[in-house]
Design an enzyme around this catalytic site. Structure first.
Site, PDB file in Angstrom:
ATOM      1  N   GLU A  11      11.143  -2.437   5.476  1.00 41.04           N
ATOM      2  CA  GLU A  11      12.327  -1.760   5.982  1.00 41.04           C
ATOM      3  C   GLU A  11      13.206  -1.437   4.768  1.00 41.04           C
ATOM      4  O   GLU A  11      13.851  -2.324   4.198  1.00 41.04           O
ATOM      5  CB  GLU A  11      13.047  -2.694   6.981  1.00 41.04           C
ATOM      6  CG  GLU A  11      14.421  -2.252   7.392  1.00 41.04           C
ATOM      7  CD  GLU A  11      14.510  -0.770   7.786  1.00 41.04           C
ATOM      8  OE1 GLU A  11      13.766  -0.312   8.654  1.00 41.04           O
ATOM      9  OE2 GLU A  11      15.357  -0.073   7.184  1.00 41.04           O
ATOM     10  N   CYS A  42       3.530  -2.927  15.218  1.00 40.41           N
ATOM     11  CA  CYS A  42       3.344  -2.597  13.805  1.00 40.41           C
ATOM     12  C   CYS A  42       2.598  -3.711  13.085  1.00 40.41           C
ATOM     13  O   CYS A  42       2.976  -4.887  13.168  1.00 40.41           O
ATOM     14  CB  CYS A  42       4.713  -2.367  13.166  1.00 40.41           C
ATOM     15  SG  CYS A  42       4.636  -2.161  11.381  1.00 40.41           S
ATOM     16  N   CYS A  93       7.373  -7.219   6.334  1.00 38.38           N
ATOM     17  CA  CYS A  93       8.584  -6.766   7.021  1.00 38.38           C
ATOM     18  C   CYS A  93       9.055  -7.829   7.995  1.00 38.38           C
ATOM     19  O   CYS A  93       8.285  -8.324   8.816  1.00 38.38           O
ATOM     20  CB  CYS A  93       8.340  -5.454   7.754  1.00 38.38           C
ATOM     21  SG  CYS A  93       9.879  -4.740   8.383  1.00 38.38           S
ATOM     22  N   GLU A 107       0.808  -1.212   0.000  1.00 34.14           N
ATOM     23  CA  GLU A 107       0.000   0.000   0.000  1.00 34.14           C
ATOM     24  C   GLU A 107       0.838   1.257   0.000  1.00 34.14           C
ATOM     25  O   GLU A 107       2.034   1.242   0.330  1.00 34.14           O
ATOM     26  CB  GLU A 107      -0.938   0.001   1.188  1.00 34.14           C
ATOM     27  CG  GLU A 107      -0.196  -0.070   2.482  1.00 34.14           C
ATOM     28  CD  GLU A 107      -1.133  -0.185   3.659  1.00 34.14           C
ATOM     29  OE1 GLU A 107      -2.178  -0.839   3.527  1.00 34.14           O
ATOM     30  OE2 GLU A 107      -0.820   0.390   4.693  1.00 34.14           O
ATOM     31  N   CYS A 163       3.474   8.398   0.848  1.00 27.10           N
ATOM     32  CA  CYS A 163       4.148   7.415   1.701  1.00 27.10           C
ATOM     33  C   CYS A 163       4.206   6.102   0.921  1.00 27.10           C
ATOM     34  O   CYS A 163       3.161   5.556   0.551  1.00 27.10           O
ATOM     35  CB  CYS A 163       3.329   7.275   2.978  1.00 27.10           C
ATOM     36  SG  CYS A 163       3.819   5.915   4.032  1.00 27.10           S
ATOM     37  N   CYS A 219       8.592  -5.528  14.572  1.00 30.99           N
ATOM     38  CA  CYS A 219       8.264  -4.652  15.703  1.00 30.99           C
ATOM     39  C   CYS A 219       6.859  -5.032  16.190  1.00 30.99           C
ATOM     40  O   CYS A 219       5.944  -5.226  15.381  1.00 30.99           O
ATOM     41  CB  CYS A 219       8.294  -3.192  15.273  1.00 30.99           C
ATOM     42  SG  CYS A 219       9.878  -2.729  14.565  1.00 30.99           S
ATOM     43  N   CYS A 246       1.062   3.298   8.032  1.00 30.45           N
ATOM     44  CA  CYS A 246       0.829   2.475   6.850  1.00 30.45           C
ATOM     45  C   CYS A 246       0.812   1.028   7.328  1.00 30.45           C
ATOM     46  O   CYS A 246       1.420   0.695   8.315  1.00 30.45           O
ATOM     47  CB  CYS A 246       1.978   2.650   5.862  1.00 30.45           C
ATOM     48  SG  CYS A 246       1.992   4.225   5.047  1.00 30.45           S
TER      49      CYS A 246
END
Ligand code: SAH
Ligand code: SF4
Length: 357
Positions: A170, A127, A120, A100, A113, A124, A341
């Site tokens: 990342e 997230c 990812c 996205e 963005c 984290c 996001c």
């Protein structure tokens, strides 16, 4: 480094650096000044077909289409604008991966963005992208393509854009493709208008420091001490906070530039005035500004994580200011879209996973 399988034998010109694209075009495009014309269409106009290149002969356009492609990802969904005007776009890639991008109008300029990976691996715990796990590296065409699709849909010229790599993934774990996409964007946008956000991948930041044209750097710190940072960002065991800060304090910055420190505010966990002074202490001796991001909740994330009250957010920001650290709070009316996001895709993944009624 992982490379997605090419499904088309034709090279996508948006996957090549401008230099490599010029070399690939040279044998096909004569006289040589026309190479520049083709590249203008690509970099300044962001076209996705050779037919749009109206100042080239029909023959040349068909020769180009035989050898090269200009394929972009397809936008499959677009949210209704939030109160602040932001719109989230969901893309389906050739292999079915979902990514996205977010459009955020901000006065006379517009910020986009973008995602750099289809997931990812950093993991984290606050997230949604991290929750769904690793995904493949996006190709340069998939990165640049998000920019042009959204830009064309919203009718914005490339020159009016700010670009932030703060979407899914990342960027420093997809270094090669991100750098190629930066080189392509820089043909139309100044690197001062581009910001790369990282969770603090030390070798990647070192590589970035060596680039001749560097984007602005934003680093997600998120906690005022090593222990707490490791708790919500497991990767920081590998890239510890003290080493990271030392590196950031020596990162080459142009005159008047600062590194942005991103700090997700979690109620009762890292949002006290004492936390603010600890953070200010860490940043002493460097050129930093803080972007405080109130936590954006999602059903996929732990229940204990809560967004602080507006009063707590204000107190945290005021304490940082008193300690001499410039701070902005990412607090838009459309915070459900712009703040993090990764969440539209989250909803789609859940819909896919849910049994059919
Ligand atoms: N991987 C990079 C860039 C993508 S994340 C990075 O971590 O910096 C972009 C920003 O969104 C990061 O600062 C991250 O801390 C923030 N973020 C992620 N999930 C969030 C959430 N649920 N609420 C608020 N901010 C979030
Ligand atoms: Fe990855 Fe950034 Fe999300 Fe961490 S915050 S899981 S690094 S996208």
């Amino acid at each position: 480094m992982e490379r997605p399988q090419a499904t088309s034998p034709r090279a996508n010109l948006y996957d090549l650096s401008p230099e490599a694209a010029a070399a690939a075009l040279a044998p096909v495009v004569q006289p040589s000044f026309r190479v520049r014309q083709v590249q203008e269409w690509i970099y300044a106009h962001g076209v996705d077909s050779f037919d749009s290149m109206s100042n080239l002969s029909k023959q040349l356009r068909s020769d180009l289409a035989e050898r090269f492609s200009l394929a972009f990802p397809i936008a499959r969904e677009r949210t209704e604008p939030a109160p602040d005007g932001s719109v989230k776009y969901l893309f389906t890639l050739e292999d079915g991966a979902l990514i996205e991008a977010v459009y955020m109008p901000m006065g006379s300029r517009t910020t986009l963005c973008l995602s750099s990976q289809a997931g990812c691996a950093v993991g984290c715990t606050f997230c949604v992208t991290g929750f769904f796990g690793a995904g493949r590296n996006l190709t340069p065409a998939e990165i640049v393509g998000q920019m042009h699709r959204v830009r064309l849909d919203q009718g914005i010229p490339t020159e009016a854009l700010n670009v932030v790599f703060m979407g899914m993934g990342e960027p420093l774990l997809n270094f090669e493709h991100v750098v190629t996409s930066l080189e392509i964007m820089e043909q139309a946008i100044s690197p001062r208008r581009v910001t790369l956000s990282t969770a603090g991948i030390i070798p990647g930041i070192e590589d970035l420091a060596r680039l001749e044209r560097r984007p602005n750097l934003a680093v997600s710190i998120n906690a005022p001490d090593r222990e707490r940072r490791e708790e919500i960002m497991p990767i920081t065991k590998k890239y510890p906070l003290d080493e990271l800060l030392e590196l950031l304090k020596s990162f080459p910055l142009e005159h008047g530039r600062e590194i942005t420190i991103e700090y997700v505010l979690l109620a009762g966990w890292n949002d006290s005035q004492r936390d603010a002074s600890m953070l200010a202490g860490l940043l002493r001796g460097g050129r930093f500004k803080v972007n405080a991001i109130p936590f954006n909740p999602d059903p996929a994330l732990p229940d204990w994580m809560k967004r602080p009250t507006d009063a707590a957010i204000d107190r945290f920001a005021a304490a940082l200011n008193r300690a001499g650290v410039p701070v902005t709070v990412r607090r838009s009316k459309g915070h459900e879209i712009a703040a993090a996001c990764g969440q539209l895709r989250g909803r789609t993944e859940r819909r896919r996973a849910a049994p059919k009624a």
